[in-house]
Design an enzyme around this catalytic site. Sequence first.
Site, PDB file in Angstrom:
ATOM      1  N   ALA A  43       0.828  -1.201   0.000  1.00  0.00           N
ATOM      2  CA  ALA A  43       0.000   0.000   0.000  1.00  0.00           C
ATOM      3  C   ALA A  43       0.867   1.257   0.000  1.00  0.00           C
ATOM      4  CB  ALA A  43      -0.933  -0.008   1.208  1.00  0.00           C
ATOM      5  N   ARG A 329      -9.853 -21.038   6.271  1.00  0.00           N
ATOM      6  CA  ARG A 329      -8.792 -20.991   7.272  1.00  0.00           C
ATOM      7  C   ARG A 329      -9.303 -21.059   8.702  1.00  0.00           C
ATOM      8  NH1 ARG A 329      -4.893 -16.259   4.630  1.00  0.00           N
ATOM      9  NH2 ARG A 329      -4.187 -17.543   2.896  1.00  0.00           N
TER      10      ARG A 329
END
Lengths: 635, 220, 264
Positions: A43, A329
């Site tokens: 980012a 997950r």
Amino acid sequence: MLDSKVPSGPLAEKWDKHKFESKLVNPANRRKFSVIVVGTGLAGAAASATLAEMGYNVKTFCFQDSPRRAHSIAAQGGINAAKNYRNDGDSIYRLFYDTIKGGDYRAREGNVHRLAQVSVNIIDQCVAQGVPFAREYGGMLDNRSFGGAQVSRTFYARGQTGQQLLLGAYSALERQIHLGTVEMHSRTEMLELVVINGTARGIITRDLVTGAVERHVADAVLLCTGGYGNVFFLSTNAQGSNVTATWRAHRKGAFFANPCYTQIHPTCIPVHGEDQSKLTLMSESLRNDGRVWVPKSKGETRRPEEIPESDRDYFLERKYPSFGNLVPRDVASRNAKAVCDEGRGVSGGMAVYMDFADAIKRVGEHTIRDRYGNLFDMYAKITAENPYETPMKIYPAVHYTMGGLWVDYNLMSNVPGLFVLGEANFSDHGANRLGASALMQGLADGYFVIPYTLGNYFGSTKSEPVTTDHDAFKEAEAAVNERTNKLLSIKGNRTVLSFHKELGKVMWDDCGMARNKEGLNNALKRIPEIREEFWQNVAVTGSGDDFNQTLERAGRVADFLEFGEMFAHDALLREESCGGHFREEHQTEENEAKRDDDNFAHVAAYEFNGYGKTPTRHVEQLVFENVKLTQRSYK
Amino acid sequence: MSAFDKFFKYSIGKKQVMGVLGLLLCGFALVHMTGNFLVFRGEDQFNAYGEFLHHLPAFRFIELSLAALFIVHIVMGLVLAVQNSRARPEGYAVKKAAGGATLGSSTMAYTGTYFILFLVLHLLNIRFGILPQVADSMEDYGIVANVLANPIWATFYVVSALVLGLHLSHGLQSSFQSLGFYDREYTPLLKKISILYGIVIAVGYSAIALFMLVKHGQGG
Amino acid sequence: MATTNGSINGHSDGHSGKTIALHLQVWRQKNSTTKGHFENYDLSGVSTEMSFLDMLDMLNEQLTHEGKEPVAFDHDCREGICGTCSLMINGYAHGPDEHTTTCQTHIRSFSDGETIVIEPWRARAFPPIKDLVVDRTSFDLLIQAGGYVSVSTGGVPDGNAIAVAKESSDKAMDAAACIGCGACVAACPNASAMLFASAKISHLALLPQGQVERKNRVANMVRAMDELGFGNCTNHGECEAVCPKEIKMDNIARMNREYYFAAL
């Protein structure tokens, strides 16, 4: 008070409409605006490079010795994009839908749809930068299916996708540094946010080499500082990953959203001892061929190869016949924990087997080596065991944090001028992140969202001229110095590391994969105690005016000790189970997460009320206009 | 940057020049050795070969070119060696070869520097005939015999042959690498050939010196 | 505490391997202007399962308890990908294990009672900062000289618009795997950065996207490499031998080719 500013109108048109309605800054005027970017992961590097290319004055900071080393580099698996190159039914809407559902309906529709939209541009951009994505023989980009997705939309560069994407963004950043449009400060840590007249106008930093404390002023501040997984001490995060930048901003008024949303990754190498500093992730792609099992009975002493089929419990295949070893997950992690809690864990109790014997029998060792060679080598390097011959041992570990500073659709926090990008914000993954979506979000925010929304901010806000002589800078700098001096003057008997470990143990035991009221209350009691002792008894050697890694760590642990309490507080108040947040009180009869959409289909954002004080909980109601909330089922 | 800068100022350019000159000198070392093998065939043959060389139409040009080759290769080598040592002002207390460096590669600067000494003495011995002084009547063979009959000189030539062999055992393959030739299959083979080449050079030149010592020395 | 999430911290489960004693000789240097020296430390009860950096953490805990300043060393991801860790261990860059970063090196590679000499990377282009920490900014400067494709965000063609042969792409990936740790420079007898520079030059030369700036890139990066004070390549191959990511010397050969094609 919490206005998400998601544009009205049909979902698919929101972003285009918003871009058109956004104010622009004339190219000739952009050089009049300055931007501070903290962090150089996907980012931060993408935002720094892009904003500099547009003509803004950019100052970028990272604590690492080079921007290339931010922890985005460690992502293995891949990056999702709704390109539908495989002609297998993918679309922007499907990626949007999968992400919303995967996040257990705790993310904003508008943000997630935008993410899916710009995902396609990311791949193009990275290819143009020279990112060596995997290719097919015909020269086209290759894809794989990842994390149980039913379409192949994951682009990858071997097992090093994060590295290659980061190096792409890093090279774009270095190009701008060379052109003089970005002023880069590496080995520099942000220690305070400076807020003037309610808007973010600068930061106070410490040069980690010389210890110099410096003031930096700008018209906007972008925090791209990653997640807070290291509050657990042991995690797959890098040693330096920390909550300091976002926590310091929180203390200056920025709301912290959903801190309890943590992703525990199911396939990591188990803990081996007390002096371990780090857990290593094994890509979840291994679950495509590895069968997860534990012995049927407690106290099993035979070697795994000697245990016959009849004495093995392939618990994921047994409980989830249709998804088997490929359940999401959070489900895989909780089930591994459950069998270990029953006392059937292996290798001392805190591990389960992931067995490739059947896959090797079926497709041959050569094929398995082709698919996972580098992962098997890494496993062998760390454990000195050969996974081709004996099953791997795995256990879940803290991997990613979905919570972060609250931001609106423009990625701006409730403090005007303070923008938060990537893992540091809370915005796109809800309560659980899907595989290969973190890289997508970091780059989407940096390359394709912030250039528009920051321009809109500059175009619509009048920025007062401010210099670093302003009282707010003086005060913030004094606060940094005072804290440093305090840490150095305690000269106690316990090391910083020992406090970090103690905090981590409380966090893992009481705020880990499964949480309950009693445990969370215990954490809320224990964390302030540890924090009190820290400020009485920590030993920080050396001085503040040179390179001092103990001091760096002490400051970060001090912030984790405040942050951890808010984390537990949020987990206690969220009386439901969703995604990575599992409250034992809220489960179905089959021990699955039970959401409470009536009362908790909202974002919880906390306002700082002072050191040790209970933060105020603000709520942003999530509006679902396009998807229907359903119970996730992987049976 | 100009083309001159590219090849004489910047590192890769310099090593490419080194490589080209090195390859030419490798060739010279081989030709010179094979020519000198004529001592085994006797005085007349060797002198005839000498005569032939001296009467080549471009002999002076070839000789000067050869000198230029040596000088540029040496000067550039020295510049590189100085730059390389400056690139690490403080050395390691413990440093081991991890599998790349060989005796030949790690002694290039030393063997090269030694070779300057050799060249000077070799020229004084043979080309100018002043150390030891040659008699006017001596032809090429006589000059060589005059030098190598002395066990000290003969030893010097044997040692120099070994040093040269060591230098070339790395130099030959290194030149190819510098010039951009690398192949996963052939480069390992080339490394072996390079070592073999070094041995051939060392053995060949030593044989000449020892042969002459045995034939013309005190005992001979 | 009703919940047990699996005791993770402070949990010793009986398979921690054996423990050994080590004698460490560690380079200590206060800062770039002070002369450094070796200090000797004895460490006992070191588990063979520990990573090398866990062991240094243990040393630092011990030093802190003794009221001494801990040893500064660079590290971050501890999984062999960020390239932050360094260290010359017993004369080997990143330690004795082949193609392994220091953070992935384990104590099981050492024996009981062994003396381990730990030094920082040494090169003019990597000036010392403190103890075992050096400044590798020169690598960033080298990338700044041309290690990129000059495209700005937006306005690029579709990812599949230009086909890239799988073989080229795979080779580019081999080169791009470089983690920029600097072991090549540290191990090179000439402190040369040729392997690092050539990995980037190769990566971009092998892809169609890198073609436009191909000639300028190699010329500029080579010039930068010299100006930054790195040594010259004399083709030892030590860089290749220690590289944790197995970057090969064929990249240097390719850079050499690129260089003369650019020069001529």
